[in-house]
Design a protein around this motif. Sequence first.
Motif, PDB file in Angstrom:
ATOM      1  N   GLY A  53       0.322  -1.575   0.044  1.00 39.44           N
ATOM      2  CA  GLY A  53       0.039  -0.197  -0.008  1.00 39.44           C
ATOM      3  C   GLY A  53       0.894   0.974   0.044  1.00 39.44           C
ATOM      4  N   GLY A 111      -8.807   3.313   5.255  1.00 40.61           N
ATOM      5  CA  GLY A 111      -7.669   2.235   4.968  1.00 40.61           C
ATOM      6  C   GLY A 111      -6.867   2.304   4.120  1.00 40.61           C
ATOM      7  N   GLU A 112      -6.751   3.525   3.155  1.00 39.69           N
ATOM      8  CA  GLU A 112      -6.071   3.527   1.917  1.00 39.69           C
ATOM      9  C   GLU A 112      -4.922   2.987   2.304  1.00 39.69           C
ATOM     10  OE1 GLU A 112      -5.523   6.850  -2.135  1.00 39.69           O
ATOM     11  OE2 GLU A 112      -7.355   6.606  -0.264  1.00 39.69           O
ATOM     12  N   ASN A 114      -1.052   2.512   3.377  1.00 39.65           N
ATOM     13  CA  ASN A 114      -0.119   1.612   4.607  1.00 39.65           C
ATOM     14  C   ASN A 114       1.444   2.456   5.662  1.00 39.65           C
ATOM     15  OD1 ASN A 114       0.631  -1.111   5.145  1.00 39.65           O
ATOM     16  ND2 ASN A 114       2.287  -1.539   4.268  1.00 39.65           N
ATOM     17  N   ALA A 142      -4.239   1.328   6.862  1.00 39.17           N
ATOM     18  CA  ALA A 142      -4.807  -0.153   6.932  1.00 39.17           C
ATOM     19  C   ALA A 142      -4.673  -0.499   8.285  1.00 39.17           C
ATOM     20  CB  ALA A 142      -3.958  -0.809   5.938  1.00 39.17           C
ATOM     21  N   GLU A 213      -4.487  -4.253  14.812  1.00 40.61           N
ATOM     22  CA  GLU A 213      -5.546  -4.975  14.149  1.00 40.61           C
ATOM     23  C   GLU A 213      -6.683  -4.946  14.433  1.00 40.61           C
ATOM     24  OE1 GLU A 213      -3.363  -7.548  11.907  1.00 40.61           O
ATOM     25  OE2 GLU A 213      -1.355  -6.394  11.824  1.00 40.61           O
TER      26      GLU A 213
END
Length: 213
Positions: A53, A111-112, A114, A142, A213
């Motif tokens: 990402g 969440g686009e 990383n 993300a 997470e």
Amino acid sequence: MIEPSPYLRTTADAYDAVAVRYAEFVRGSLDALPLDRAVLAAFAELVRTSAAGPVAELGCGPGHMTAHLRDLGLDAFGIDLSPVMIDLAREAHPDLRFEVGSMDALDLADGELNGVVSWYSVIHTPPQAIPSYFAEFRRVLAPGGHLLLAFFESEGEPVTAFDHKVTTAYRWPIDELAGLAGEAGFVEVGRMLREPREDERFRRGHLLMRMSE
């Protein structure tokens, strides 16, 4: 259309006014900062070995740090509040993506990303607004994505305003800033405190965080 907060307009105008001089000042600045480069390299390695990402540098200025992130193997792009800074970044690095935008309201999907790098870019944010910035960083990252913060550390004092050469900025106790990030859902991976060089006034703080997470 929602009007930006007064401090955002003040910050953008202040950086527009000094953009050319600022770009000259920061050009090649990482060359003499091995500890800073090490923190950036650790961030890049963590991002590269996690899910794929892009990485956004938020408050990218003239784009030198975004280019460094690209050189570390990251799919990096930059966002800055100052239109003049973005023009300079696009001119200096035409192969990279740069956009005008505010860190507290990013035109990015949930969440686009990383990774997020905020390299001395939340320093002008009033302390009461910092939690909303961390919430926005969490929104665009993300799960498992990483956040790297660089800031002026307060050296045992509470949050302290000071006369930054561009516009008012704040020094933060590293534990307090880490605590606010933790409340927003980030887990600390590591930290680095660097004492000021001869041409610097204050200790520098660096926090490497991972989104839960």
